[in-house]
Design a protein around this motif. Structure first.
Motif, PDB file in Angstrom:
ATOM      1  N   GLU A 260       0.836  -1.199   0.000  1.00 17.19           N
ATOM      2  CA  GLU A 260       0.000   0.000   0.000  1.00 17.19           C
ATOM      3  C   GLU A 260       0.871   1.248   0.000  1.00 17.19           C
ATOM      4  N   ASP A 261       0.319   2.323  -0.535  1.00 18.92           N
ATOM      5  CA  ASP A 261       0.957   3.650  -0.495  1.00 18.92           C
ATOM      6  C   ASP A 261       2.412   3.611  -0.962  1.00 18.92           C
ATOM      7  N   ILE A 262       2.638   3.091  -2.153  1.00 22.42           N
ATOM      8  CA  ILE A 262       3.992   2.988  -2.703  1.00 22.42           C
ATOM      9  C   ILE A 262       4.439   4.362  -3.202  1.00 22.42           C
ATOM     10  N   VAL A 263       5.598   4.802  -2.713  1.00 23.44           N
ATOM     11  CA  VAL A 263       6.172   6.080  -3.111  1.00 23.44           C
ATOM     12  C   VAL A 263       7.571   5.816  -3.649  1.00 23.44           C
ATOM     13  N   THR A 264       7.877   6.427  -4.802  1.00 21.00           N
ATOM     14  CA  THR A 264       9.202   6.307  -5.415  1.00 21.00           C
ATOM     15  C   THR A 264       9.861   7.674  -5.380  1.00 21.00           C
ATOM     16  N   ILE A 265      11.088   7.729  -4.864  1.00 20.18           N
ATOM     17  CA  ILE A 265      11.816   8.986  -4.740  1.00 20.18           C
ATOM     18  C   ILE A 265      13.127   8.883  -5.515  1.00 20.18           C
ATOM     19  N   ASP A 266      13.330   9.803  -6.446  1.00 21.71           N
ATOM     20  CA  ASP A 266      14.553   9.847  -7.251  1.00 21.71           C
ATOM     21  C   ASP A 266      15.660  10.476  -6.410  1.00 21.71           C
ATOM     22  N   LEU A 267      16.734   9.733  -6.188  1.00 20.41           N
ATOM     23  CA  LEU A 267      17.849  10.213  -5.362  1.00 20.41           C
ATOM     24  C   LEU A 267      19.065  10.621  -6.192  1.00 20.41           C
ATOM     25  N   ARG A 268      19.009  10.445  -7.506  1.00 21.03           N
ATOM     26  CA  ARG A 268      20.163  10.764  -8.347  1.00 21.03           C
ATOM     27  C   ARG A 268      20.539  12.236  -8.185  1.00 21.03           C
ATOM     28  N   GLY A 269      21.817  12.469  -7.967  1.00 22.17           N
ATOM     29  CA  GLY A 269      22.318  13.820  -7.792  1.00 22.17           C
ATOM     30  C   GLY A 269      22.143  14.360  -6.381  1.00 22.17           C
ATOM     31  N   ARG A 270      21.499  13.591  -5.509  1.00 27.23           N
ATOM     32  CA  ARG A 270      21.266  14.033  -4.140  1.00 27.23           C
ATOM     33  C   ARG A 270      22.080  13.251  -3.120  1.00 27.23           C
ATOM     34  N   THR A 271      22.393  11.991  -3.465  1.00 30.16           N
ATOM     35  CA  THR A 271      23.167  11.135  -2.573  1.00 30.16           C
ATOM     36  C   THR A 271      23.839  10.045  -3.395  1.00 30.16           C
ATOM     37  N   ALA A 272      24.932   9.532  -2.895  1.00 30.66           N
ATOM     38  CA  ALA A 272      25.639   8.451  -3.588  1.00 30.66           C
ATOM     39  C   ALA A 272      25.153   7.078  -3.134  1.00 30.66           C
ATOM     40  N   MET A 273      24.272   7.024  -2.136  1.00 25.88           N
ATOM     41  CA  MET A 273      23.873   5.726  -1.579  1.00 25.88           C
ATOM     42  C   MET A 273      23.022   4.893  -2.532  1.00 25.88           C
ATOM     43  N   ALA A 274      22.227   5.539  -3.401  1.00 26.57           N
ATOM     44  CA  ALA A 274      21.362   4.808  -4.324  1.00 26.57           C
ATOM     45  C   ALA A 274      20.807   5.778  -5.357  1.00 26.57           C
ATOM     46  N   ASP A 275      20.228   5.212  -6.419  1.00 32.29           N
ATOM     47  CA  ASP A 275      19.573   6.042  -7.432  1.00 32.29           C
ATOM     48  C   ASP A 275      18.124   6.329  -7.062  1.00 32.29           C
TER      49      ASP A 275
END
Length: 136
Positions: free
Chosen positions: A41-56
């Protein structure tokens, strides 16, 4: 006198299933499909590219119970291994309040709703209103 031949022993060995090539987008597709298949439920996808090196990408989802959260995480781990031969790291599966699955390029958080509300990860990572960089 006839001898018995073990056909399994003499048959050609099975060819291994080719490992599907994957990238960040393929991992994200599998994660989202797995969570959808398991009725997250309530699936949210957050783009991390350019904000952190931990993941895309970070994916946050909820499951109604500790058992459901743990089950969704285990099925995701199984699907990652089956499809990409990827052994992802997971934390919290035994308790099931909050499970973190780290595939490298995609980080997945699966919460019980109460725990998700308490930590509010979306608020920490989503861009503020009016930003030119929307969440995916």
């Amino acid at each position: 006198m006839l001898s018995q031949i073990d056909t399994a022993a003499t048959a050609a060995p099975a060819t291994p299933k080719p490992t599907a090539a994957y990238d960040s987008a393929a991992l994200l597709d599998l994660v989202l499909q797995s969570l959808d298949d398991d009725k997250a439920e309530d699936i949210v996808t957050i783009d991390l590219r350019g904000r952190t090196a931990m993941a895309d990408t970070m994916v946050i989802a909820s499951g109604r119970s500790s058992r459901k959260v743990s089950s969704m995480a285990q099925k995701l781990l199984d699907r990652l291994k089956e499809r990409f031969r990827l052994t992802a790291r997971a934390e919290g599966k035994d308790i099931g309040d909050w499970v973190l699955v780290d595939t490298g390029d995609v980080v997945v958080h699966i919460f019980r709703p109460e725990v998700r509300e308490f930590y509010q990860l979306e608020k920490m990572w989503l861009e503020p209103e009016g930003s030119d960089r929307p969440a995916r």
